[in-house]
Scaffold this active site. Structure first.
Site, PDB file in Angstrom:
ATOM      1  N   ARG A  59       0.824  -1.214   0.000  1.00 35.07           N
ATOM      2  CA  ARG A  59       0.000   0.000   0.000  1.00 35.07           C
ATOM      3  C   ARG A  59       0.856   1.262   0.000  1.00 35.07           C
ATOM      4  O   ARG A  59       0.457   2.303  -0.485  1.00 35.07           O
ATOM      5  CB  ARG A  59      -0.950  -0.012   1.199  1.00 35.07           C
ATOM      6  N   TYR A 112     -15.271  20.325 -12.106  1.00 32.06           N
ATOM      7  CA  TYR A 112     -15.747  18.965 -12.361  1.00 32.06           C
ATOM      8  C   TYR A 112     -16.856  18.657 -11.343  1.00 32.06           C
ATOM      9  O   TYR A 112     -16.653  18.802 -10.133  1.00 32.06           O
ATOM     10  CB  TYR A 112     -14.537  18.041 -12.174  1.00 32.06           C
ATOM     11  N   ASP A 184      -6.803  21.762 -10.617  1.00 30.50           N
ATOM     12  CA  ASP A 184      -7.075  20.539 -11.381  1.00 30.50           C
ATOM     13  C   ASP A 184      -6.529  20.758 -12.789  1.00 30.50           C
ATOM     14  O   ASP A 184      -7.021  21.596 -13.543  1.00 30.50           O
ATOM     15  CB  ASP A 184      -8.588  20.247 -11.403  1.00 30.50           C
ATOM     16  N   LYS A 209      -7.326  10.140 -17.847  1.00 32.79           N
ATOM     17  CA  LYS A 209      -7.570  10.777 -19.145  1.00 32.79           C
ATOM     18  C   LYS A 209      -6.349  10.615 -20.052  1.00 32.79           C
ATOM     19  O   LYS A 209      -6.156   9.566 -20.618  1.00 32.79           O
ATOM     20  CB  LYS A 209      -7.936  12.247 -18.913  1.00 32.79           C
TER      21      LYS A 209
HETATM   22  C1  LIG Z   1     -12.351  12.882 -15.089  1.00 30.89           C
HETATM   23  C2  LIG Z   1     -11.986  14.029 -14.237  1.00 30.89           C
HETATM   24  C3  LIG Z   1     -11.761  13.874 -12.869  1.00 30.89           C
HETATM   25  C4  LIG Z   1     -11.979  12.556 -12.169  1.00 30.89           C
HETATM   26  O1  LIG Z   1     -11.159  11.551 -12.636  1.00 30.89           O
HETATM   27  P1  LIG Z   1     -11.562   9.989 -12.541  1.00 30.89           P
HETATM   28  O2  LIG Z   1     -10.308   9.314 -12.868  1.00 30.89           O
HETATM   29  O3  LIG Z   1     -12.664   9.791 -13.538  1.00 30.89           O
HETATM   30  O4  LIG Z   1     -12.011   9.737 -11.143  1.00 30.89           O
HETATM   31  C5  LIG Z   1     -11.365  14.980 -12.149  1.00 30.89           C
HETATM   32  N1  LIG Z   1     -11.213  16.189 -12.726  1.00 30.89           N
HETATM   33  C6  LIG Z   1     -11.435  16.364 -14.036  1.00 30.89           C
HETATM   34  C7  LIG Z   1     -11.254  17.716 -14.625  1.00 30.89           C
HETATM   35  C8  LIG Z   1     -11.829  15.303 -14.837  1.00 30.89           C
HETATM   36  O5  LIG Z   1     -12.063  15.490 -16.135  1.00 30.89           O
END
Ligand SMILES: *Cc1c(COP(=O)(O)O)cnc(C)c1O
Length: 393
Positions: A59, A112, A184, A209
């Site tokens: 972990r 988000y 973010d 992403k």
């Molecule tokens: C997709 C996304 C998230 C969350 O990511 P996951 O891997 O789907 O949990 C957070 N911030 C933004 C801007 C996103 O596009």
């Protein structure tokens, strides 16, 4: 390995290929393998007690995890990177690292949507007050800072509506008032924008992403400057944050081609966004890489590229007409997430979850992710879609 042995600073492309990789530590094989494991063995009681072993328990990290953390950290220019099991877990862990009961935090109104959910439910329960602000506020955010304000949360551009935030202006306020600044950075993936160099303390990414890049794994990353790293490390430890081994490997694999993929996403998205701007069915395209976008000046000042994600506001059309357009698309899949090699589209309406700003577009809103297909095939698919939109009007 930001620098070569002779001390020259290496370029992004070179760093993406070499970061977090040490073939000599793995019998010469090019890639860091997947380490699966919970227990890590100690040879002696002395070794157990010395706490000097680099790996102590699954972990707490494996060589695969450390490799991707090192690579993302290098891309983002951080002091430390911590991987999480999803992008959303990176968001929640990063916020929890800095807040306590009685605090007030400022969050951009276009974030988000699940980030809002976390603030409105979990943080509220813990006695932390969230105030949403207009993402275009810039340095005027100073007027919202209270005695108990702890952090400012930003996302630039917003992942549905693409307003660009003036991070250096917000960072100046955060610095003057001793607040944490979180950003973010999923849209720009760390390759086209480095929040820490623009004054943020923490850069958060849904590595799901573009870093993973193939729509086949969930992963998140929190990269911190030296001031913030200790807090993030502690929160991640206390919360038991732990990315999956296979997912981490897929993130490492994705890193190596991030530059070539993003270059193509940017080029094709720009081409298709410009094509959409000329369509009679389209009212506006929201994409900061377009020269006439309201966020273009900030984007060209702070970013070195754009990804494949943007939105379109159609001229007024019925729900049925939009459904006819989208249902018949052959190359654009419909679904959440983005950043894979394939094109996507999804209708959205964020009116119900905006509180500091008024979202009242003149027509239906669609978010596109432009994948790596031939742009001509994509525009042909969209053209046929616009035909269906018209026919069912
Ligand atoms: C997709 C996304 C998230 C969350 O990511 P996951 O891997 O789907 O949990 C957070 N911030 C933004 C801007 C996103 O596009």
């Amino acid at each position: 390995m930001t620098k070569s042995k002779s001390g020259t600073k290496r370029g992004d492309k070179t760093r993406l290929v070499h970061a977090g990789r040490d073939p000599s530590a793995q019998h010469g094989f090019v890639n860091t393998p997947v380490y699966r494991g919970s227990t890590v063995l100690y040879e002696t009681v002395a070794a157990l007690e010395s706490k000097k072993q680099p790996y102590t328990y699954g972990r707490r990290g494996t060589p695969t995890v450390r490799a991707l953390e090192a690579a993302i950290n290098e891309l983002e220019g951080g002091a430390e990177c911590r991987l999480t099991a999803s992008g959303y877990q990176a968001v929640t862990t990063a916020i929890l690292a800095f807040v306590e009961t009685g605090d007030h935090i400022l969050v951009a109104d276009h974030v988000y949507q699940p980030t809002r959910q976390f603030c409105d439910y979990m943080l509220k329960r813990l006695g932390v007050e969230t105030e949403y602000y207009d993402p275009l506020i810039g340095g005027d955010i100073a007027g919202l800072v209270r005695e108990n304000t702890r952090l400012i949360y930003t996302e630039s551009p917003g992942s549905q509506t693409f307003e660009m935030q003036d991070i250096p202006a917000i960072a100046a306020v955060a610095k003057a008032r001793d607040l944490w600044l979180l950003n973010d950075n999923t849209w720009a993936s760390g390759l086209y924008y480095q929040p820490l160099a623009h004054g943020a303390d923490v850069s958060i990414q849904a590595a799901t992403k573009y870093i993973v890049g193939h729509a086949d794994a969930m992963l998140g990353a929190i990269t911190s400057n030296a001031r913030a790293a200790r807090h993030v490390e502690r929160a991640a430890g206390h919360l038991g944050v732990c990315p999956g081994s296979e997912e981490t490997f897929l993130g490492l694999r994705g890193m190596r081609t991030l530059d070539v993929r993003l270059e193509r996403h940017h080029k094709s998205a720009l081409e298709i966004a410009a094509w959409l701007q000329q369509r009679p069915e389209v009212s506006r395209v929201l994409y900061p890489a377009l020269p006439d976008d309201p966020g273009h000046a900030i984007w060209s000042r702070d970013f070195t590229g754009a990804c494949g994600l943007f939105s379109v506001i159609l001229k007024p059309a019925s729900k049925a007409a939009v459904a006819a357009m989208l249902d018949g698309l052959e190359l654009f899949g419909m679904g959440f997430s983005w950043g894979g090699y394939e094109s996507l589209v999804i209708p959205f309406d964020c009116a119900s979850y905006r509180t500091a700003t008024n979202w009242q577009p003149e027509g239906p809103a669609l978010r596109f992710h432009i994948g790596l297909e031939d742009p001509a095939d994509l525009t042909r698919d969209l053209e046929a879609g616009f035909g269906r939109l018209k026919d069912s009007a």
